[in-house]
Scaffold this motif. Sequence first.
Motif, PDB file in Angstrom:
ATOM      1  N   GLN A  79      12.791  -2.550   0.684  1.00 55.52           N
ATOM      2  CA  GLN A  79      13.074  -1.604   1.763  1.00 55.52           C
ATOM      3  C   GLN A  79      12.458  -0.240   1.453  1.00 55.52           C
ATOM      4  O   GLN A  79      11.869   0.408   2.322  1.00 55.52           O
ATOM      5  N   LYS A  80      12.554   0.188   0.201  1.00 58.32           N
ATOM      6  CA  LYS A  80      12.002   1.484  -0.201  1.00 58.32           C
ATOM      7  C   LYS A  80      10.476   1.501  -0.072  1.00 58.32           C
ATOM      8  O   LYS A  80       9.899   2.467   0.440  1.00 58.32           O
ATOM      9  N   LEU A  81       9.821   0.438  -0.527  1.00 53.90           N
ATOM     10  CA  LEU A  81       8.364   0.366  -0.429  1.00 53.90           C
ATOM     11  C   LEU A  81       7.914   0.317   1.030  1.00 53.90           C
ATOM     12  O   LEU A  81       6.924   0.942   1.417  1.00 53.90           O
ATOM     13  N   TYR A  82       8.649  -0.432   1.839  1.00 57.51           N
ATOM     14  CA  TYR A  82       8.330  -0.531   3.264  1.00 57.51           C
ATOM     15  C   TYR A  82       8.472   0.830   3.945  1.00 57.51           C
ATOM     16  O   TYR A  82       7.584   1.272   4.680  1.00 57.51           O
ATOM     17  N   GLU A  83       9.572   1.521   3.697  1.00 57.29           N
ATOM     18  CA  GLU A  83       9.793   2.828   4.324  1.00 57.29           C
ATOM     19  C   GLU A  83       8.784   3.856   3.819  1.00 57.29           C
ATOM     20  O   GLU A  83       8.389   4.767   4.543  1.00 57.29           O
ATOM     21  N   ASN A  84       8.358   3.704   2.573  1.00 61.26           N
ATOM     22  CA  ASN A  84       7.322   4.566   2.022  1.00 61.26           C
ATOM     23  C   ASN A  84       6.014   4.386   2.792  1.00 61.26           C
ATOM     24  O   ASN A  84       5.292   5.347   3.078  1.00 61.26           O
ATOM     25  N   THR A  85       5.720   3.143   3.171  1.00 61.02           N
ATOM     26  CA  THR A  85       4.487   2.843   3.890  1.00 61.02           C
ATOM     27  C   THR A  85       4.532   3.331   5.329  1.00 61.02           C
ATOM     28  O   THR A  85       3.571   3.938   5.811  1.00 61.02           O
ATOM     29  N   ILE A  86       5.633   3.097   6.031  1.00 64.13           N
ATOM     30  CA  ILE A  86       5.673   3.516   7.435  1.00 64.13           C
ATOM     31  C   ILE A  86       5.732   5.039   7.547  1.00 64.13           C
ATOM     32  O   ILE A  86       5.310   5.609   8.552  1.00 64.13           O
ATOM     33  N   ALA A  87       6.202   5.713   6.489  1.00 63.31           N
ATOM     34  CA  ALA A  87       6.179   7.178   6.502  1.00 63.31           C
ATOM     35  C   ALA A  87       4.742   7.698   6.481  1.00 63.31           C
ATOM     36  O   ALA A  87       4.464   8.808   6.951  1.00 63.31           O
TER      37      ALA A  87
ATOM     38  N   LYS B 282       7.338  -4.288 -12.633  1.00 58.89           N
ATOM     39  CA  LYS B 282       7.897  -3.399 -11.618  1.00 58.89           C
ATOM     40  C   LYS B 282       7.253  -3.729 -10.274  1.00 58.89           C
ATOM     41  O   LYS B 282       6.034  -3.825 -10.162  1.00 58.89           O
ATOM     42  N   LEU B 283       8.086  -3.921  -9.229  1.00 61.83           N
ATOM     43  CA  LEU B 283       7.582  -4.223  -7.896  1.00 61.83           C
ATOM     44  C   LEU B 283       6.862  -3.006  -7.331  1.00 61.83           C
ATOM     45  O   LEU B 283       7.444  -1.930  -7.207  1.00 61.83           O
ATOM     46  N   VAL B 284       5.569  -3.167  -6.999  1.00 60.17           N
ATOM     47  CA  VAL B 284       4.772  -2.030  -6.520  1.00 60.17           C
ATOM     48  C   VAL B 284       4.167  -2.269  -5.135  1.00 60.17           C
ATOM     49  O   VAL B 284       3.524  -1.386  -4.574  1.00 60.17           O
ATOM     50  N   GLY B 285       4.357  -3.464  -4.588  1.00 57.58           N
ATOM     51  CA  GLY B 285       3.813  -3.729  -3.262  1.00 57.58           C
ATOM     52  C   GLY B 285       4.221  -5.092  -2.758  1.00 57.58           C
ATOM     53  O   GLY B 285       4.679  -5.950  -3.520  1.00 57.58           O
TER      54      GLY B 285
ATOM     55  N   LEU C 153       3.990  -0.480  -0.232  1.00 62.46           N
ATOM     56  CA  LEU C 153       3.260  -0.247  -1.478  1.00 62.46           C
ATOM     57  C   LEU C 153       3.562   1.124  -2.049  1.00 62.46           C
ATOM     58  O   LEU C 153       4.012   2.031  -1.346  1.00 62.46           O
ATOM     59  N   ASN C 154       3.332   1.218  -3.342  1.00 63.56           N
ATOM     60  CA  ASN C 154       3.481   2.475  -4.066  1.00 63.56           C
ATOM     61  C   ASN C 154       2.144   3.211  -3.989  1.00 63.56           C
ATOM     62  O   ASN C 154       1.170   2.815  -4.628  1.00 63.56           O
ATOM     63  N   TYR C 155       2.094   4.282  -3.202  1.00 63.72           N
ATOM     64  CA  TYR C 155       0.826   4.980  -2.967  1.00 63.72           C
ATOM     65  C   TYR C 155       0.329   5.703  -4.216  1.00 63.72           C
ATOM     66  O   TYR C 155      -0.874   5.923  -4.362  1.00 63.72           O
TER      67      TYR C 155
END
Length: 387
Positions: free
Chosen positions: A230-238, A273-276, A294-296
Amino acid sequence: MSHLQAVTYHTVTAISSKQWIELECANNAYFSPKFLKAFEVSNPNINFKYIVVNQNSSAIALAIIQTIELSVDVILKNIKLANWLKKLAHSLFCNNSMKIMTNGNIFLSGEHGLYIKEEASKIKTLGTIAEAINNIAKHTKSLHAIVLKDFLKHSLKLTTHFENYGFTEMHVEPNLILELDTNWKTFDDYKKDLKSKYRVKVNKADSSSNSLTARLFTEEDFATYKEELQKLYENTIANANFNAQVLNLDTYIHLREIYHDDFIVKAYFLENKLVGFLSALANNNHLDAHFIGLNYNLNREHAIYPRILNDYVRIGLEKQVSHINFGRTASEIKTTIGAIPVDLTCYIKHKRPFMNRIIKFIIKRVKLKEFKQHHAFKTKKEATKAS
């Protein structure tokens, strides 16, 4: 003369099994009751409605309605407007959020909101649906706009009739589609048809992402990594140009239970560590890319996003689909792997006639953001020369 009647349901489970059998649409995942229920139960902040059109007591059409609230800034973020027009839009809506009712799936781009049986009278049925949508809007408090979304070019000869019901045509960013050649059996076959500089890019994405460990997620993995996904997804849509609403990834758990191996989530780890991650649905001989995360901060060094694009192609080849729908963000980079833009058209209106005239005035002055389109594949002449 046959009589058409529209009935509005407030939950997908209220539509009877008899109606689903009559509609004959459940073979398309996006119009199946299980798919719709997965989105409905997982996203309580969205108001869902479903219009069923009956002809002589038999169901012939389905329209999916989703109502959300969006900030004015989000709506204006991805369109080119003169500053004075943006100020006008802010003043009209008091710099607040807008309540928008959508015919379609707000999480996905494409024709996923309107289904009419082949033998039905298309124009009459569409008119009945338009009247039903306008009636729902009339009884929805504080509603600012109605959007009918994502129609392909071949549908416009029908959907242009929405303009008779007060809607204005609006062009939106295109979908990026990769057609898979039937001669491609492996990823190497696909690469052989790329022009040299694009083949280099694809190879570089794979080599630069060698540090990543990739694996397909199981149902147990969803539970274990839910918060990180959820955190990676929200990071991407931001970081996306446009984001209508945040999807609750509980939806993924339901989709996996329904579609098993045809609903794919592939995860990427760096030193455990999950990065994408990527997600996709194989549906009716095509693959639709859903959301990614993904982790930008690590993306440039480890080529997470380019690797995701490569892996979508690999999955499409493994599933033996005819084409891959990559959606409509990051358009330029998607053309470097061979995707081409396919135009989409929406229709929009305000429930108040005066405001609707202003919206029409603004839409006529909207310009979509441009991108450079690459042509990644060899021409027939180049391919013949290479062989």
